[in-house]
Design a protein around this motif. Structure first.
Motif, PDB file in Angstrom:
ATOM      1  N   ILE B 166      -2.079  -2.236  -5.106  1.00 44.46           N
ATOM      2  CA  ILE B 166      -3.518  -2.554  -5.143  1.00 44.46           C
ATOM      3  C   ILE B 166      -4.098  -2.202  -6.510  1.00 44.46           C
ATOM      4  CG2 ILE B 166      -5.772  -1.997  -4.137  1.00 44.46           C
ATOM      5  CD1 ILE B 166      -4.236  -1.556  -1.445  1.00 44.46           C
ATOM      6  N   ALA B 167      -3.698  -1.034  -7.051  1.00 45.10           N
ATOM      7  CA  ALA B 167      -4.197  -0.624  -8.369  1.00 45.10           C
ATOM      8  C   ALA B 167      -3.795  -1.631  -9.446  1.00 45.10           C
ATOM      9  CB  ALA B 167      -3.669   0.765  -8.733  1.00 45.10           C
ATOM     10  N   ARG B 168      -2.578  -2.157  -9.358  1.00 49.05           N
ATOM     11  CA  ARG B 168      -2.121  -3.156 -10.341  1.00 49.05           C
ATOM     12  C   ARG B 168      -2.941  -4.427 -10.247  1.00 49.05           C
ATOM     13  NH1 ARG B 168       3.899  -4.749 -11.091  1.00 49.05           N
ATOM     14  NH2 ARG B 168       3.260  -5.015 -13.244  1.00 49.05           N
ATOM     15  N   ALA B 169      -3.218  -4.830  -8.995  1.00 51.43           N
ATOM     16  CA  ALA B 169      -4.016  -6.047  -8.826  1.00 51.43           C
ATOM     17  C   ALA B 169      -5.421  -5.840  -9.380  1.00 51.43           C
ATOM     18  CB  ALA B 169      -4.071  -6.435  -7.355  1.00 51.43           C
ATOM     19  N   LEU B 170      -5.966  -4.631  -9.196  1.00 57.32           N
ATOM     20  CA  LEU B 170      -7.333  -4.353  -9.643  1.00 57.32           C
ATOM     21  C   LEU B 170      -7.436  -4.148 -11.144  1.00 57.32           C
ATOM     22  CD1 LEU B 170      -8.556  -1.829  -6.920  1.00 57.32           C
ATOM     23  CD2 LEU B 170      -9.097  -4.258  -7.089  1.00 57.32           C
ATOM     24  N   ALA B 171      -6.294  -3.872 -11.779  1.00 60.69           N
ATOM     25  CA  ALA B 171      -6.297  -3.512 -13.197  1.00 60.69           C
ATOM     26  C   ALA B 171      -6.968  -4.571 -14.063  1.00 60.69           C
ATOM     27  CB  ALA B 171      -4.868  -3.267 -13.682  1.00 60.69           C
ATOM     28  N   VAL B 172      -6.874  -5.838 -13.645  1.00 61.54           N
ATOM     29  CA  VAL B 172      -7.416  -6.914 -14.476  1.00 61.54           C
ATOM     30  C   VAL B 172      -8.820  -7.342 -14.035  1.00 61.54           C
ATOM     31  CG1 VAL B 172      -5.196  -7.765 -15.231  1.00 61.54           C
ATOM     32  CG2 VAL B 172      -6.153  -8.591 -13.088  1.00 61.54           C
ATOM     33  N   GLU B 173      -9.433  -6.505 -13.193  1.00 60.86           N
ATOM     34  CA  GLU B 173     -10.799  -6.752 -12.717  1.00 60.86           C
ATOM     35  C   GLU B 173     -10.959  -8.142 -12.096  1.00 60.86           C
ATOM     36  OE1 GLU B 173     -13.155  -5.801 -16.217  1.00 60.86           O
ATOM     37  OE2 GLU B 173     -11.654  -4.261 -16.587  1.00 60.86           O
ATOM     38  N   PRO B 174     -10.182  -8.416 -11.051  1.00 60.11           N
ATOM     39  CA  PRO B 174     -10.240  -9.752 -10.447  1.00 60.11           C
ATOM     40  C   PRO B 174     -11.480  -9.917  -9.574  1.00 60.11           C
ATOM     41  CG  PRO B 174      -8.795  -8.363  -9.163  1.00 60.11           C
ATOM     42  CD  PRO B 174      -9.267  -7.529 -10.315  1.00 60.11           C
ATOM     43  N   GLU B 175     -11.758 -11.185  -9.235  1.00 58.02           N
ATOM     44  CA  GLU B 175     -12.851 -11.467  -8.304  1.00 58.02           C
ATOM     45  C   GLU B 175     -12.296 -11.843  -6.935  1.00 58.02           C
ATOM     46  OE1 GLU B 175     -16.233 -13.819 -10.053  1.00 58.02           O
ATOM     47  OE2 GLU B 175     -14.704 -14.112 -11.595  1.00 58.02           O
ATOM     48  N   PHE B 176     -11.093 -12.443  -6.953  1.00 63.29           N
ATOM     49  CA  PHE B 176     -10.528 -12.970  -5.718  1.00 63.29           C
ATOM     50  C   PHE B 176      -9.106 -12.439  -5.557  1.00 63.29           C
ATOM     51  CE2 PHE B 176      -8.150 -16.650  -3.772  1.00 63.29           C
ATOM     52  CZ  PHE B 176      -8.638 -16.480  -2.490  1.00 63.29           C
ATOM     53  N   ILE B 177      -8.801 -11.878  -4.387  1.00 61.34           N
ATOM     54  CA  ILE B 177      -7.453 -11.346  -4.152  1.00 61.34           C
ATOM     55  C   ILE B 177      -6.876 -11.947  -2.884  1.00 61.34           C
ATOM     56  CG2 ILE B 177      -6.046  -9.277  -3.782  1.00 61.34           C
ATOM     57  CD1 ILE B 177      -8.043  -7.649  -5.275  1.00 61.34           C
ATOM     58  N   VAL B 178      -5.671 -12.486  -3.011  1.00 61.39           N
ATOM     59  CA  VAL B 178      -4.939 -12.933  -1.830  1.00 61.39           C
ATOM     60  C   VAL B 178      -4.110 -11.747  -1.340  1.00 61.39           C
ATOM     61  CG1 VAL B 178      -3.110 -14.456  -0.983  1.00 61.39           C
ATOM     62  CG2 VAL B 178      -4.846 -15.341  -2.555  1.00 61.39           C
ATOM     63  N   CYS B 179      -4.386 -11.264  -0.124  1.00 66.20           N
ATOM     64  CA  CYS B 179      -3.642 -10.146   0.437  1.00 66.20           C
ATOM     65  C   CYS B 179      -2.633 -10.730   1.423  1.00 66.20           C
ATOM     66  CB  CYS B 179      -4.560  -9.183   1.178  1.00 66.20           C
ATOM     67  SG  CYS B 179      -5.993  -8.649   0.251  1.00 66.20           S
ATOM     68  N   ASP B 180      -1.354 -10.746   1.046  1.00 62.41           N
ATOM     69  CA  ASP B 180      -0.336 -11.364   1.891  1.00 62.41           C
ATOM     70  C   ASP B 180       0.381 -10.284   2.697  1.00 62.41           C
ATOM     71  OD1 ASP B 180       1.448 -13.011   3.085  1.00 62.41           O
ATOM     72  OD2 ASP B 180       2.432 -13.697   1.257  1.00 62.41           O
ATOM     73  N   GLU B 181       0.033 -10.157   3.960  1.00 63.28           N
ATOM     74  CA  GLU B 181       0.604  -9.153   4.860  1.00 63.28           C
ATOM     75  C   GLU B 181       0.577  -7.758   4.228  1.00 63.28           C
ATOM     76  OE1 GLU B 181       1.685  -9.760   7.935  1.00 63.28           O
ATOM     77  OE2 GLU B 181       2.303 -11.856   8.047  1.00 63.28           O
ATOM     78  N   PRO B 182      -0.588  -7.283   3.795  1.00 61.64           N
ATOM     79  CA  PRO B 182      -0.617  -6.036   3.023  1.00 61.64           C
ATOM     80  C   PRO B 182      -0.274  -4.784   3.825  1.00 61.64           C
ATOM     81  CG  PRO B 182      -2.841  -6.770   3.478  1.00 61.64           C
ATOM     82  CD  PRO B 182      -1.933  -7.870   3.948  1.00 61.64           C
ATOM     83  N   VAL B 183      -0.380  -4.834   5.146  1.00 59.55           N
ATOM     84  CA  VAL B 183      -0.094  -3.602   5.905  1.00 59.55           C
ATOM     85  C   VAL B 183       1.087  -3.742   6.862  1.00 59.55           C
ATOM     86  CG1 VAL B 183      -2.452  -2.729   5.745  1.00 59.55           C
ATOM     87  CG2 VAL B 183      -1.822  -4.106   7.715  1.00 59.55           C
ATOM     88  N   SER B 184       1.701  -4.927   6.908  1.00 61.90           N
ATOM     89  CA  SER B 184       2.742  -5.164   7.918  1.00 61.90           C
ATOM     90  C   SER B 184       3.935  -4.225   7.799  1.00 61.90           C
ATOM     91  CB  SER B 184       3.264  -6.590   7.829  1.00 61.90           C
ATOM     92  OG  SER B 184       2.200  -7.474   7.730  1.00 61.90           O
ATOM     93  N   ALA B 185       4.256  -3.802   6.564  1.00 62.00           N
ATOM     94  CA  ALA B 185       5.450  -2.988   6.396  1.00 62.00           C
ATOM     95  C   ALA B 185       5.143  -1.498   6.556  1.00 62.00           C
ATOM     96  CB  ALA B 185       6.058  -3.254   5.017  1.00 62.00           C
ATOM     97  N   LEU B 186       3.901  -1.158   6.841  1.00 58.81           N
ATOM     98  CA  LEU B 186       3.518   0.254   6.866  1.00 58.81           C
ATOM     99  C   LEU B 186       3.506   0.815   8.285  1.00 58.81           C
ATOM    100  CD1 LEU B 186       0.507   0.014   4.389  1.00 58.81           C
ATOM    101  CD2 LEU B 186       2.888   0.540   3.868  1.00 58.81           C
ATOM    102  N   ASP B 187       3.665   2.126   8.381  1.00 62.16           N
ATOM    103  CA  ASP B 187       3.579   2.791   9.670  1.00 62.16           C
ATOM    104  C   ASP B 187       2.170   2.649  10.232  1.00 62.16           C
ATOM    105  OD1 ASP B 187       5.860   3.925  10.767  1.00 62.16           O
ATOM    106  OD2 ASP B 187       5.965   5.402   9.147  1.00 62.16           O
ATOM    107  N   VAL B 188       2.094   2.678  11.560  1.00 61.26           N
ATOM    108  CA  VAL B 188       0.818   2.463  12.233  1.00 61.26           C
ATOM    109  C   VAL B 188      -0.271   3.391  11.691  1.00 61.26           C
ATOM    110  CG1 VAL B 188      -0.313   2.343  14.473  1.00 61.26           C
ATOM    111  CG2 VAL B 188       2.104   1.834  14.292  1.00 61.26           C
ATOM    112  N   SER B 189       0.061   4.673  11.519  1.00 58.96           N
ATOM    113  CA  SER B 189      -0.979   5.621  11.112  1.00 58.96           C
ATOM    114  C   SER B 189      -1.395   5.417   9.663  1.00 58.96           C
ATOM    115  CB  SER B 189      -0.514   7.060  11.346  1.00 58.96           C
ATOM    116  OG  SER B 189       0.421   7.455  10.372  1.00 58.96           O
TER     117      SER B 189
END
Lengths: 347, 323
Positions: B166-189
């Motif tokens: 997320i920090a890398r994506a934000l580094a260039v100060e974007p306006e629009f972000i495509v989040c492709d399954e951003p939490v699917s690989a993470l533990d529930v908590s």
């Protein structure tokens, strides 16, 4: 009458290449009756899969070993059995299905032969009988046109159909217990609904006991009679499904239920996450494994691990305190919170 | 007000070739086959559907990661399709992506601080010592401590790696972000932590998201509106509460009914619409309505005529003959 399965004080450890020891399962006890469905819920590393592999005695050797405890099936101690006897148990009494059927199926053997193999080996059927039985089983688990598909290879089936093939193999020898380890995690929701329905239906017909291992609380709510919640290699809460979801008594269970976004929730409320990260199982855990992430933790929680105690009839939880859904969370926890920087793997 | 992103009849077909020396095209996989929608500034649009429905391909086609086969994608009114590499590089900064597995997109030999600094340097957004200052700022913004700048990706947990992504994506100060399954690989908590972070950042930086996921609970929670896709086509678009309360398309109905709810009492009361069979192949999709082969209410017409996506009430569109 004795329980179908009784696990007493099971300890399963793994040696790491660096000479360390991971206590993946650290003193787990539970029982299961005939025809009952037990859900085991937990995050990765909680010990839920290792518990089931220990029951099957399928731990990867020599790294993994059972360091203590007893596992009784129908009154017989599985841990005292020879490998030969254990193979009989695996073929005739306990069957297991896994998350990814493609890795358990042989890619170069037609599925019909893979279903027929245990029938020929264990049930002493002739090849013709076994093939007929395989086709019948394929029909029973809902594979359309089994006569045509019996000679197809695994890659010709979709993910959901492959899981049905795995279930057919599991059913070949009428098991008393089916262990399903994340059986629907790799599947889409509509296919997941089909597979869960199939498991429910087969269980009712065959009076099997089922252990379903999953990280998805929704799946457990729909299929399980009882639930064990695991954290850090231990059972932290155990009871009938309704109690676990309606009146959870362990802060971890409460935290999990609060952190899951639900489709039936129309509010725009922020999610309430559990802070921090799951414990590093490579390090010894002193006290309650959940304490560093718990909103109710006191110094006592860091010193002594709570035992699984009865908090209500037929409902046990591992917490020093009487925490319920109504207990207000203190704004400032009395235990220093682990910052995001809790590095999980070894440098 | 002009929408931030306008997608019109976007198509992404992948050719299927046969032959070793002389390759003939024998068909194509119609991964995305004519989708249209707008995304307003500051909005989160959810994109759901099962594996193979084309949702990730749609996200990539919008960002011009691969050149779409046909159609139009406008960003603040400017056509992105056909801009070419040089023309697109101006817009890359404004359009970013967050992936399911951040570990795969991080170089294991480059420290996290360097990984975040790279896009800042490439786009010339800061110079000299200001770069490090900006990296510290970004790490703080995503909830990572600055002391971790010199560490390598393998030293982080899954949730932390997603924060780095997320920090890398934000580094260039974007306006629009495509989040492709951003939490699917993470533990529930951990999922809830990352979802909250994405929501906070949206507020703070006025970001617009296209949130692609198969977890309908998470999508509903973060999205204002939701698009449901089936085999490369949009079957329904509606407000996120509306689509769960009053789904119109039979596929959306089945999808919503299939999602398990963590409440045993509700689960006992719910009736599921069980679909027959599996997703048909996108190489040779069914004629007419693509869903007709699995649809519980299909009529003859569905097999021959494709239903258009039409308005049914305010901001609610569905493509079905039977509504």
């Amino acid at each position: 009458m004795t329980h179908l399965l009784e696990v007493r004080n099971l300890h399963t450890h793994f040696r790491t290449p660096g000479g360390g020891l991971v206590r993946a399962v650290d003193g787990v006890s539970f029982s299961l009756d005939r025809g009952e469905t037990l859900g085991i819920v937990g995050e990765s590393g909680s010990g839920k899969s290792v518990t089931s592999l220990s029951i099957m005695r399928l731990l990867s050797k020599p790294a993994g070993f059972i360091a203590g405890g007893e596992i009784h099936l129908d009154g017989r101690d599985l841990l005292a059995m020879s490998e030969r006897e254990m193979r009989r148990v695996r073929s005739k009494e306990i069957a297991m299905i896994f998350q990814d059927p493609m890795t358990s199926l042989n890619p170069v053997v037609p599925v019909g032969r893979q279903i027929a193999e245990p029938l020929r080996v264990h049930m002493r059927m002739t090849p013709r009988q076994a093939r007929g039985q395989a086709i019948e089983l394929m029909g029973r688990v809902g594979i359309p046109e089994p006569h045509q598909r019996v000679d197809d290879y695994p890659h010709q089936f979709s993910g959901g159909m492959r899981q049905r093939v795995m279930i057919a193999i599991a059913l070949t020898c009428n098991p008393k217990l089916l262990i399903a380890d994340e059986p629907t995690t790799a599947l889409d929701v509509t296919i997941q609904a089909q597979i869960l329905e199939l498991i429910r239906q087969l269980q009712a017909e065959l009076e099997m006991a089922v252990i379903i291992i999953t990280h998805d609380l929704g799946v457990v709510a729909g299929v399980a009679d009882r639930v064990n919640v695991m954290y850090g290699g231990r059972i932290v809460e155990s009871g009938p499904t309704d109690y676990i979801f309606e009146q959870p008594r362990m802060p971890y269970t409460i935290g999990l239920l609060r952190s899951v976004p639900r489709v039936d929730d129309d509010s725009d409320n922020r999610l309430v996450p559990i802070r921090g990260t799951p414990p590093d199982m490579g390090k010894p855990i002193v006290g309650c494994a959940f304490a560093p992430r718990c909103d109710h933790a006191h110094s006592r929680c860091l010193d002594a691990a709570p035992t699984l105690r009865t908090v209500a009839p037929d409902h046990r939880a591992a917490c020093h305190f009487d925490i319920t859904l109504d207990t207000p969370t203190t704004a400032a926890p009395s235990v220093p919170a682990i910052e995001w920087g809790g590095v999980s793997s070894n440098p | 007000m002009q929408p931030l992103v306008q997608v019109n009849d976007l198509k992404m077909h992948f050719p299927l070739r046969k032959g070793i020396v002389v390759q003939r095209q024998i068909g194509s996989v119609k991964a995305v086959d004519g989708i249209s929608f707008d995304i307003d500034e500051g909005e989160t649009l959810g994109l759901v559907g099962e594996s193979g429905c084309g949702k990730s391909t749609a996200g990539r086609a919008i960002l011009q990661v691969r050149k779409p086969t046909a159609g139009s994608v406008r960003f603040r009114g400017t056509e992105l399709v056909g801009l070419g590499k040089a023309g697109m590089s101006v817009y890359r900064r404004h359009l970013q992506m967050i992936f399911q597995d951040p570990y795969a997109s991080l170089n294991p030999r480059i420290s996290v601080g360097e990984a975040i600094a790279e896009p800042i340097r490439v786009h010339g957004l800061r110079h000299g010592a200001d770069v490090a200052q900006r990296v510290r700022e970004l790490m703080e913004m995503v909830g990572l401590s600055q002391s971790m700048m010199t560490r390598y990706p393998h030293e982080f947990s899954g949730g932390q790696r997603q924060r780095i992504g997320i920090a890398r994506a934000l580094a260039v100060e974007p306006e629009f972000i495509v989040c492709d399954e951003p939490v699917s690989a993470l533990d529930v908590s951990i999922q809830a932590q990352v979802i909250n972070l994405l929501e906070d950042l949206q507020q703070r930086l006025n970001l617009t998201y296209l949130f692609i996921a198969h977890d309908l609970g998470a999508v509903k929670h973060v999205s204002n509106r939701i698009v449901v896709m089936y085999l490369g086509k949009i079957v329904e678009i509606a407000d996120s509460v509306e689509i769960y309360r009053r789904p119109l398309h039979p596929y959306s109905k089945a999808l919503v009914s299939a999602v398990p709810v963590p409440s045993p009492k509700l689960e006992r009361k719910r009736s599921r619409i069980l679909l027959n069979g599996d997703l048909p192949s996108p190489i040779n999709p069914p004629s007419g309505c693509r869903f007709h082969t699995r649809c519980p209410i299909a009529i003859k017409r569905c097999a021959t005529e494709e239903p258009p996506l039409v308005e049914h009430g305010s901001k609610h569109k569905a493509a079905c003959w039977m509504i």
